[in-house]
Design a protein around this motif. Sequence first.
Motif, PDB file in Angstrom:
ATOM      1  N   LYS A   1       0.862  -1.181   0.000  1.00 53.35           N
ATOM      2  CA  LYS A   1       0.000   0.000   0.000  1.00 53.35           C
ATOM      3  C   LYS A   1       0.896   1.227   0.000  1.00 53.35           C
ATOM      4  CE  LYS A   1      -3.994   2.155   0.264  1.00 53.35           C
ATOM      5  NZ  LYS A   1      -5.034   2.016  -0.789  1.00 53.35           N
ATOM      6  N   ALA A   2       0.682   2.129  -0.946  1.00 57.26           N
ATOM      7  CA  ALA A   2       1.483   3.351  -1.045  1.00 57.26           C
ATOM      8  C   ALA A   2       0.759   4.495  -0.351  1.00 57.26           C
ATOM      9  CB  ALA A   2       1.730   3.701  -2.512  1.00 57.26           C
ATOM     10  N   ILE A   3       1.464   5.185   0.531  1.00 52.50           N
ATOM     11  CA  ILE A   3       0.895   6.335   1.246  1.00 52.50           C
ATOM     12  C   ILE A   3       1.802   7.538   0.984  1.00 52.50           C
ATOM     13  CG2 ILE A   3       0.150   7.279   3.453  1.00 52.50           C
ATOM     14  CD1 ILE A   3      -0.236   4.479   4.475  1.00 52.50           C
ATOM     15  N   ASN A   4       1.313   8.470   0.212  1.00 52.31           N
ATOM     16  CA  ASN A   4       2.121   9.615  -0.183  1.00 52.31           C
ATOM     17  C   ASN A   4       2.357  10.580   0.974  1.00 52.31           C
ATOM     18  OD1 ASN A   4       3.481  11.343  -2.044  1.00 52.31           O
ATOM     19  ND2 ASN A   4       1.663  12.620  -2.118  1.00 52.31           N
ATOM     20  N   ASN A   5       1.329  10.791   1.773  1.00 52.51           N
ATOM     21  CA  ASN A   5       1.421  11.732   2.896  1.00 52.51           C
ATOM     22  C   ASN A   5       1.053  10.986   4.177  1.00 52.51           C
ATOM     23  OD1 ASN A   5       1.547  14.073   4.461  1.00 52.51           O
ATOM     24  ND2 ASN A   5      -0.572  14.620   4.001  1.00 52.51           N
ATOM     25  N   PRO A   6       2.001  10.308   4.806  1.00 52.23           N
ATOM     26  CA  PRO A   6       1.682   9.469   5.969  1.00 52.23           C
ATOM     27  C   PRO A   6       1.187  10.294   7.152  1.00 52.23           C
ATOM     28  CG  PRO A   6       3.853   8.922   5.058  1.00 52.23           C
ATOM     29  CD  PRO A   6       3.425  10.213   4.441  1.00 52.23           C
ATOM     30  N   THR A   7      -0.042  10.038   7.560  1.00 52.03           N
ATOM     31  CA  THR A   7      -0.626  10.690   8.726  1.00 52.03           C
ATOM     32  C   THR A   7      -1.218   9.616   9.627  1.00 52.03           C
ATOM     33  OG1 THR A   7      -2.812  10.927   7.695  1.00 52.03           O
ATOM     34  CG2 THR A   7      -1.238  12.738   7.375  1.00 52.03           C
ATOM     35  N   ARG A   8      -1.567  10.008  10.835  1.00 52.03           N
ATOM     36  CA  ARG A   8      -2.181   9.068  11.770  1.00 52.03           C
ATOM     37  C   ARG A   8      -3.473   8.513  11.197  1.00 52.03           C
ATOM     38  NH1 ARG A   8      -5.126  10.667  17.483  1.00 52.03           N
ATOM     39  NH2 ARG A   8      -6.225   8.698  17.726  1.00 52.03           N
ATOM     40  N   GLU A   9      -4.285   9.392  10.588  1.00 49.68           N
ATOM     41  CA  GLU A   9      -5.575   8.956  10.058  1.00 49.68           C
ATOM     42  C   GLU A   9      -5.392   7.906   8.963  1.00 49.68           C
ATOM     43  OE1 GLU A   9      -6.044  12.860  11.969  1.00 49.68           O
ATOM     44  OE2 GLU A   9      -4.714  12.136  10.390  1.00 49.68           O
ATOM     45  N   LYS A  10      -4.423   8.132   8.083  1.00 51.26           N
ATOM     46  CA  LYS A  10      -4.201   7.188   6.989  1.00 51.26           C
ATOM     47  C   LYS A  10      -3.612   5.878   7.499  1.00 51.26           C
ATOM     48  CE  LYS A  10      -3.815  10.881   3.651  1.00 51.26           C
ATOM     49  NZ  LYS A  10      -2.909  11.789   2.937  1.00 51.26           N
ATOM     50  N   ALA A  11      -2.752   5.977   8.518  1.00 47.44           N
ATOM     51  CA  ALA A  11      -2.191   4.758   9.108  1.00 47.44           C
ATOM     52  C   ALA A  11      -3.292   3.935   9.761  1.00 47.44           C
ATOM     53  CB  ALA A  11      -1.116   5.118  10.129  1.00 47.44           C
ATOM     54  N   GLU A  12      -4.183   4.577  10.523  1.00 45.10           N
ATOM     55  CA  GLU A  12      -5.262   3.868  11.195  1.00 45.10           C
ATOM     56  C   GLU A  12      -6.232   3.270  10.180  1.00 45.10           C
ATOM     57  OE1 GLU A  12      -6.941   6.706  13.913  1.00 45.10           O
ATOM     58  OE2 GLU A  12      -5.578   6.118  15.520  1.00 45.10           O
ATOM     59  N   SER A  13      -6.492   3.995   9.111  1.00 44.60           N
ATOM     60  CA  SER A  13      -7.382   3.473   8.068  1.00 44.60           C
ATOM     61  C   SER A  13      -6.788   2.220   7.431  1.00 44.60           C
ATOM     62  CB  SER A  13      -7.617   4.545   7.004  1.00 44.60           C
ATOM     63  OG  SER A  13      -8.425   4.050   5.957  1.00 44.60           O
ATOM     64  N   LEU A  14      -5.481   2.247   7.147  1.00 47.04           N
ATOM     65  CA  LEU A  14      -4.821   1.083   6.557  1.00 47.04           C
ATOM     66  C   LEU A  14      -4.811  -0.094   7.527  1.00 47.04           C
ATOM     67  CD1 LEU A  14      -3.181  -0.404   4.442  1.00 47.04           C
ATOM     68  CD2 LEU A  14      -1.130   0.769   5.281  1.00 47.04           C
ATOM     69  N   LEU A  15      -4.531   0.165   8.798  1.00 46.12           N
ATOM     70  CA  LEU A  15      -4.483  -0.914   9.783  1.00 46.12           C
ATOM     71  C   LEU A  15      -5.856  -1.526   9.999  1.00 46.12           C
ATOM     72  CD1 LEU A  15      -1.990   0.569  12.390  1.00 46.12           C
ATOM     73  CD2 LEU A  15      -1.564  -1.205  10.690  1.00 46.12           C
ATOM     74  N   PHE A  16      -6.900  -0.706   9.959  1.00 45.25           N
ATOM     75  CA  PHE A  16      -8.261  -1.242  10.058  1.00 45.25           C
ATOM     76  C   PHE A  16      -8.552  -2.156   8.870  1.00 45.25           C
ATOM     77  CE2 PHE A  16     -12.740  -0.805   8.750  1.00 45.25           C
ATOM     78  CZ  PHE A  16     -13.325  -1.489   9.807  1.00 45.25           C
ATOM     79  N   SER A  17      -8.171  -1.722   7.656  1.00 42.93           N
ATOM     80  CA  SER A  17      -8.387  -2.539   6.462  1.00 42.93           C
ATOM     81  C   SER A  17      -7.621  -3.849   6.557  1.00 42.93           C
ATOM     82  CB  SER A  17      -7.944  -1.768   5.213  1.00 42.93           C
ATOM     83  OG  SER A  17      -8.714  -0.606   5.016  1.00 42.93           O
ATOM     84  N   TRP A  18      -6.394  -3.766   7.035  1.00 40.89           N
ATOM     85  CA  TRP A  18      -5.535  -4.953   7.146  1.00 40.89           C
ATOM     86  C   TRP A  18      -6.109  -5.949   8.148  1.00 40.89           C
ATOM     87  CZ3 TRP A  18      -2.443  -7.368   4.254  1.00 40.89           C
ATOM     88  CH2 TRP A  18      -1.442  -8.192   4.721  1.00 40.89           C
ATOM     89  N   ASP A  19      -6.511  -5.452   9.326  1.00 40.56           N
ATOM     90  CA  ASP A  19      -7.059  -6.340  10.344  1.00 40.56           C
ATOM     91  C   ASP A  19      -8.417  -6.900   9.932  1.00 40.56           C
ATOM     92  OD1 ASP A  19      -6.927  -7.381  13.222  1.00 40.56           O
ATOM     93  OD2 ASP A  19      -8.819  -6.292  13.255  1.00 40.56           O
ATOM     94  N   ASP A  20      -9.209  -6.073   9.278  1.00 42.01           N
ATOM     95  CA  ASP A  20     -10.557  -6.479   8.893  1.00 42.01           C
ATOM     96  C   ASP A  20     -10.535  -7.622   7.885  1.00 42.01           C
ATOM     97  OD1 ASP A  20     -13.381  -6.156   9.094  1.00 42.01           O
ATOM     98  OD2 ASP A  20     -13.386  -5.064   7.196  1.00 42.01           O
ATOM     99  N   THR A  21      -9.467  -7.691   7.068  1.00 40.02           N
ATOM    100  CA  THR A  21      -9.404  -8.703   6.010  1.00 40.02           C
ATOM    101  C   THR A  21      -8.505  -9.879   6.369  1.00 40.02           C
ATOM    102  OG1 THR A  21      -7.587  -7.489   4.938  1.00 40.02           O
ATOM    103  CG2 THR A  21      -9.825  -6.980   4.221  1.00 40.02           C
ATOM    104  N   LYS A  22      -8.047  -9.933   7.603  1.00 42.48           N
ATOM    105  CA  LYS A  22      -7.058 -10.935   8.005  1.00 42.48           C
ATOM    106  C   LYS A  22      -7.507 -12.364   7.719  1.00 42.48           C
ATOM    107  CE  LYS A  22      -4.881 -10.035  11.690  1.00 42.48           C
ATOM    108  NZ  LYS A  22      -4.551  -9.783  13.102  1.00 42.48           N
ATOM    109  N   GLU A  23      -8.760 -12.670   7.981  1.00 40.40           N
ATOM    110  CA  GLU A  23      -9.234 -14.044   7.836  1.00 40.40           C
ATOM    111  C   GLU A  23      -9.311 -14.493   6.383  1.00 40.40           C
ATOM    112  OE1 GLU A  23     -12.901 -14.390   9.888  1.00 40.40           O
ATOM    113  OE2 GLU A  23     -12.044 -13.991  11.861  1.00 40.40           O
ATOM    114  N   ASN A  24      -9.263 -13.538   5.448  1.00 43.17           N
ATOM    115  CA  ASN A  24      -9.348 -13.877   4.032  1.00 43.17           C
ATOM    116  C   ASN A  24      -7.982 -14.002   3.372  1.00 43.17           C
ATOM    117  OD1 ASN A  24     -12.078 -13.789   4.313  1.00 43.17           O
ATOM    118  ND2 ASN A  24     -12.335 -11.780   3.403  1.00 43.17           N
ATOM    119  N   ARG A  25      -6.924 -13.941   4.178  1.00 43.13           N
ATOM    120  CA  ARG A  25      -5.574 -14.049   3.642  1.00 43.13           C
ATOM    121  C   ARG A  25      -4.862 -15.220   4.299  1.00 43.13           C
ATOM    122  NH1 ARG A  25      -5.563  -8.995   5.851  1.00 43.13           N
ATOM    123  NH2 ARG A  25      -3.886  -9.670   7.226  1.00 43.13           N
TER     124      ARG A  25
END
Length: 256
Positions: free
Chosen positions: A185-209
């Motif tokens: 995942k490419a993040i051009n402007n790393p912020t807390r909000e974008k990091a949390e959004s990515l981590l939520f997506s990652w954790d939410d899809t864990k069972e499908n990987r």
Amino acid sequence: MKMVNQDQLKASYINWLNEKITIKDINGVFQITTPLLDRNNDRMQIYVAQNGDSLTLSDDGHIIDELQMSGCDVLSTNRRKEILDTILNKYSVKRDGEELFVKANLNDFPQKKHFLLQAMLSVNDMFMTARDNVTSIFLEEVESFLYQHDIRFTDNISFVGKSGFTHNFDFVIPRYKNTPDRIIKAINNPTREKAESLLFSWDDTKENRKSETILYAFLNDAEKKIGKNILSAFAQYDVKPVPWTLKANFIKELSA
């Protein structure tokens, strides 16, 4: 330092979303103000208009208009339009001139709202303006880096999470022998909000990987230093941050 677990981090993110969202009725059109920030640190807004059973969710042209006013014309070349269309296609978002929009009904409204906001964040994030001139389109640079070093990949991969939401990632490097799948995942402007959004997506899809799958977060640190809180959050989820200035250190493991 007290360590938090993944459930606490996920709950914190969801509670933050719920508490910060406000809705205002403007002559029959709902203005939804979210806690997600654009490149000017303004809270992102979307507008919802109803026509019968159909809902139209729109950014009212704000994202592209703001980029163009800052000197970043994302529609000025075919290559930039291709990158823009690639981002929008990931989230099934349409474009009419500068306006980004999706069609929805009441049942799929949450997913479509999620898609539109993610598309707005991605478009806002991928196109970077510096010193009054566009100097970099980060997603294109990450893709070029992979090509340059003969790293095989597939772009635009999606997973459905436990929440029912579909989450998109930029690239996947397929498993080979004892090397697991690697997702980027490419993040051009790393912020807390974008990091949390990515981590939520990652954790939410864990069972499908597959359990050994690795996520690499490519972080643009060319203009500003990456916050320690962002790196710490990634570490708790076993996500590998790749600062753009240190990308050469990861060529070997990404090429395996």
